[in-house]
Design a protein around this motif. Structure first.
Motif, PDB file in Angstrom:
ATOM      1  N   PHE A 105       0.838  -1.198   0.000  1.00 44.56           N
ATOM      2  CA  PHE A 105       0.000   0.000   0.000  1.00 44.56           C
ATOM      3  C   PHE A 105       0.872   1.247   0.000  1.00 44.56           C
ATOM      4  CE2 PHE A 105      -2.756  -3.282   1.567  1.00 44.56           C
ATOM      5  CZ  PHE A 105      -3.999  -2.964   1.051  1.00 44.56           C
ATOM      6  N   GLY A 106       0.392   2.296  -0.673  1.00 42.08           N
ATOM      7  CA  GLY A 106       1.102   3.561  -0.734  1.00 42.08           C
ATOM      8  C   GLY A 106       0.129   4.715  -0.794  1.00 42.08           C
ATOM      9  N   PRO A 107       0.614   5.953  -0.656  1.00 44.94           N
ATOM     10  CA  PRO A 107      -0.283   7.117  -0.576  1.00 44.94           C
ATOM     11  C   PRO A 107      -0.879   7.559  -1.906  1.00 44.94           C
ATOM     12  CG  PRO A 107       2.009   7.807  -0.422  1.00 44.94           C
ATOM     13  CD  PRO A 107       2.019   6.312  -0.420  1.00 44.94           C
ATOM     14  N   SER A 108      -0.365   7.062  -3.033  1.00 38.57           N
ATOM     15  CA  SER A 108      -0.871   7.510  -4.337  1.00 38.57           C
ATOM     16  C   SER A 108      -1.830   6.485  -4.931  1.00 38.57           C
ATOM     17  CB  SER A 108       0.294   7.759  -5.302  1.00 38.57           C
ATOM     18  OG  SER A 108       1.030   6.567  -5.503  1.00 38.57           O
ATOM     19  N   PHE A 109      -2.869   7.003  -5.601  1.00 44.20           N
ATOM     20  CA  PHE A 109      -3.880   6.148  -6.216  1.00 44.20           C
ATOM     21  C   PHE A 109      -3.585   5.991  -7.700  1.00 44.20           C
ATOM     22  CE2 PHE A 109      -7.811   5.994  -8.760  1.00 44.20           C
ATOM     23  CZ  PHE A 109      -8.278   4.754  -8.352  1.00 44.20           C
ATOM     24  N   SER A 110      -3.668   4.765  -8.207  1.00 35.40           N
ATOM     25  CA  SER A 110      -3.496   4.495  -9.628  1.00 35.40           C
ATOM     26  C   SER A 110      -4.745   3.789 -10.144  1.00 35.40           C
ATOM     27  CB  SER A 110      -2.256   3.619  -9.866  1.00 35.40           C
ATOM     28  OG  SER A 110      -2.225   3.151 -11.207  1.00 35.40           O
ATOM     29  N   SER A 111      -5.450   4.435 -11.062  1.00 33.95           N
ATOM     30  CA  SER A 111      -6.649   3.818 -11.637  1.00 33.95           C
ATOM     31  C   SER A 111      -6.276   2.565 -12.424  1.00 33.95           C
ATOM     32  CB  SER A 111      -7.392   4.815 -12.521  1.00 33.95           C
ATOM     33  OG  SER A 111      -6.555   5.290 -13.561  1.00 33.95           O
ATOM     34  N   ARG A 112      -5.105   2.588 -13.082  1.00 28.47           N
ATOM     35  CA  ARG A 112      -4.679   1.425 -13.865  1.00 28.47           C
ATOM     36  C   ARG A 112      -4.444   0.212 -12.960  1.00 28.47           C
ATOM     37  NH1 ARG A 112      -0.109  -1.138 -14.903  1.00 28.47           N
ATOM     38  NH2 ARG A 112       1.093   0.400 -13.740  1.00 28.47           N
ATOM     39  N   VAL A 113      -3.722   0.419 -11.859  1.00 29.12           N
ATOM     40  CA  VAL A 113      -3.447  -0.688 -10.936  1.00 29.12           C
ATOM     41  C   VAL A 113      -4.740  -1.207 -10.327  1.00 29.12           C
ATOM     42  CG1 VAL A 113      -2.365  -1.304  -8.729  1.00 29.12           C
ATOM     43  CG2 VAL A 113      -1.097   0.049 -10.411  1.00 29.12           C
ATOM     44  N   THR A 114      -5.619  -0.282  -9.931  1.00 30.24           N
ATOM     45  CA  THR A 114      -6.884  -0.692  -9.328  1.00 30.24           C
ATOM     46  C   THR A 114      -7.738  -1.474 -10.321  1.00 30.24           C
ATOM     47  OG1 THR A 114      -6.833   1.265  -7.909  1.00 30.24           O
ATOM     48  CG2 THR A 114      -8.943   0.129  -8.134  1.00 30.24           C
ATOM     49  N   TRP A 115      -7.778  -1.004 -11.581  1.00 31.45           N
ATOM     50  CA  TRP A 115      -8.562  -1.704 -12.598  1.00 31.45           C
ATOM     51  C   TRP A 115      -8.000  -3.096 -12.853  1.00 31.45           C
ATOM     52  CZ3 TRP A 115     -12.637  -2.979 -14.940  1.00 31.45           C
ATOM     53  CH2 TRP A 115     -12.624  -3.602 -16.184  1.00 31.45           C
ATOM     54  N   GLU A 116      -6.687  -3.225 -12.930  1.00 28.09           N
ATOM     55  CA  GLU A 116      -6.078  -4.526 -13.182  1.00 28.09           C
ATOM     56  C   GLU A 116      -6.399  -5.510 -12.068  1.00 28.09           C
ATOM     57  OE1 GLU A 116      -4.602  -5.747 -15.778  1.00 28.09           O
ATOM     58  OE2 GLU A 116      -4.782  -3.883 -16.912  1.00 28.09           O
ATOM     59  N   ARG A 117      -6.562  -5.007 -10.852  1.00 27.16           N
ATOM     60  CA  ARG A 117      -6.900  -5.886  -9.732  1.00 27.16           C
ATOM     61  C   ARG A 117      -8.393  -6.164  -9.636  1.00 27.16           C
ATOM     62  NH1 ARG A 117      -3.438  -7.329  -5.943  1.00 27.16           N
ATOM     63  NH2 ARG A 117      -1.276  -6.646  -6.142  1.00 27.16           N
ATOM     64  N   LEU A 118      -9.201  -5.240 -10.179  1.00 27.44           N
ATOM     65  CA  LEU A 118     -10.655  -5.420 -10.136  1.00 27.44           C
ATOM     66  C   LEU A 118     -11.151  -6.372 -11.214  1.00 27.44           C
ATOM     67  CD1 LEU A 118     -12.109  -1.850  -9.501  1.00 27.44           C
ATOM     68  CD2 LEU A 118     -12.561  -3.879  -8.121  1.00 27.44           C
ATOM     69  N   ARG A 119     -10.586  -6.239 -12.398  1.00 31.72           N
ATOM     70  CA  ARG A 119     -11.127  -6.973 -13.539  1.00 31.72           C
ATOM     71  C   ARG A 119     -10.762  -8.449 -13.486  1.00 31.72           C
ATOM     72  NH1 ARG A 119      -8.058  -7.953 -18.256  1.00 31.72           N
ATOM     73  NH2 ARG A 119      -5.835  -7.529 -18.017  1.00 31.72           N
ATOM     74  N   VAL A 120     -11.586  -9.244 -14.131  1.00 31.82           N
ATOM     75  CA  VAL A 120     -11.301 -10.665 -14.277  1.00 31.82           C
ATOM     76  C   VAL A 120     -10.536 -10.851 -15.579  1.00 31.82           C
ATOM     77  CG1 VAL A 120     -12.299 -12.960 -14.497  1.00 31.82           C
ATOM     78  CG2 VAL A 120     -13.391 -11.271 -13.004  1.00 31.82           C
ATOM     79  N   ALA A 121      -9.278 -11.208 -15.475  1.00 29.36           N
ATOM     80  CA  ALA A 121      -8.430 -11.323 -16.653  1.00 29.36           C
ATOM     81  C   ALA A 121      -8.852 -12.524 -17.504  1.00 29.36           C
ATOM     82  CB  ALA A 121      -6.971 -11.469 -16.235  1.00 29.36           C
TER      83      ALA A 121
END
Length: 299
Positions: A105-121
């Motif tokens: 975990f870190g203080p900056s938000f990344s939409s790309r990282v969050t999306w990659e973890r949310l989506r079903v690959a």
């Protein structure tokens, strides 16, 4: 709303500073996770901390201050808090931390990282580069994408939904309408594709899979750039045929094969003319010049 917050905790943690921002019950600030999930509806009463309280509410005179444990969960919480730094005004503000690509975990938000973890690959489809490329025309690539997915509402698909519609192709009336027939096998579509056969297209494609194969196997002078023209041409033809099909169904107005060819030709010229030319250090025909080779195979 609570369910959404619960999902958010997979990606969000809270680092405690002064304890004045982090919510005692709903933020993920302790190792046990959001405490409302652990204690349930009776937690506020048993720990004597309101549901809207911040973490600082559990501190008195620089020490954690909770009532005597009356459950295993409360006892576990007190054990964990005994090794957790007590919030103080000198520790700065609470900080929310977002999930990183590394898993921490870190203080900056990344939409790309969050999306990659949310989506079903899922496995990458072989046609993705035929649909999405920087030279595309968005309205054309969207229809092409929908066609590759098999989601265009052609008449065979409408009938499979139980709708009462005539099955015949709106362009030729010689066969039932499907994606393969409408864009590649219909005599109307065949006539359009045939106009571009020659130097790069030895024969017209007969299916979407055929287009993918042609793009992968295209050979000849400047083939790496000519494939861009072929992908764009595929999308423009599919878009133009789909538009003509809808116009005939919904307005009863028909265009000739020559009119559709000119519509495709105009769209190709306009798009390719807007693209940058090769640099002097790497001389080669422009995309527009390569398109002319599709039109005149003997140039």
């Amino acid at each position: 709303m609570l369910q959404l917050k619960d999902q958010l905790h997979t990606f969000l943690r809270c680092g405690i500073g002064d304890g004045n921002t982090a919510l005692f019950w709903y933020d993920y600030w302790a190792e046990l996770g959001p405490l409302h999930l652990l204690f349930g509806t009776t937690g506020s009463r048993s720990l004597r901390i309101p549901l809207t309280a911040t973490v600082s509410r559990a501190v008195t005179n620089g020490h954690w201050n909770l009532p005597p444990a009356r459950s295993d969960f409360a006892e576990t919480l007190q054990v964990i808090l005994s090794t957790t730094t007590v919030p103080t005004s000198t520790s700065g503000a609470d900080v929310y931390l977002w999930r990183l690509s590394s898993g921490g975990f870190g203080p900056s938000f990344s939409s790309r990282v969050t999306w990659e973890r949310l989506r079903v690959a899922t496995p990458m489809v072989p046609w993705h580069t035929v649909v999405w490329f920087k030279e595309e025309i968005p309205r054309c690539s969207f229809i092409s994408w929908t066609a590759f997915l098999g989601r265009l509402p052609t008449r065979d698909r409408l009938i499979s939904w139980g709708l009462s519609v005539p099955p015949g192709c709106a362009l030729c009336s010689l066969a039932d309408e499907s994606i393969s027939h409408l864009f590649f096998l219909c005599p109307f579509a065949v006539a359009i594709w045939t106009r571009f056969c020659g130097r790069y297209l030895a024969s017209r494609p007969t299916s979407l899979a055929d287009i993918v194969r042609l793009c992968q196997q295209l050979s000849g002078p400047h083939a790496s750039r000519a494939v861009i023209v072929l992908k764009l041409l595929n999308q423009v033809i599919i878009y133009s045929l789909w538009r003509e099909r809808n116009t005939r169904i919904f307005t009863g107005v028909s265009s000739t094969q020559e009119a559709i060819f000119r519509r495709v030709d105009r769209a190709m010229r306009d798009r390719l003319l807007s693209l940058s030319r090769p640099t002097a250090s790497a001389p080669s025909p422009s995309l527009l010049e390569l398109y002319f080779w599709f039109l005149d195979p003997y140039s």
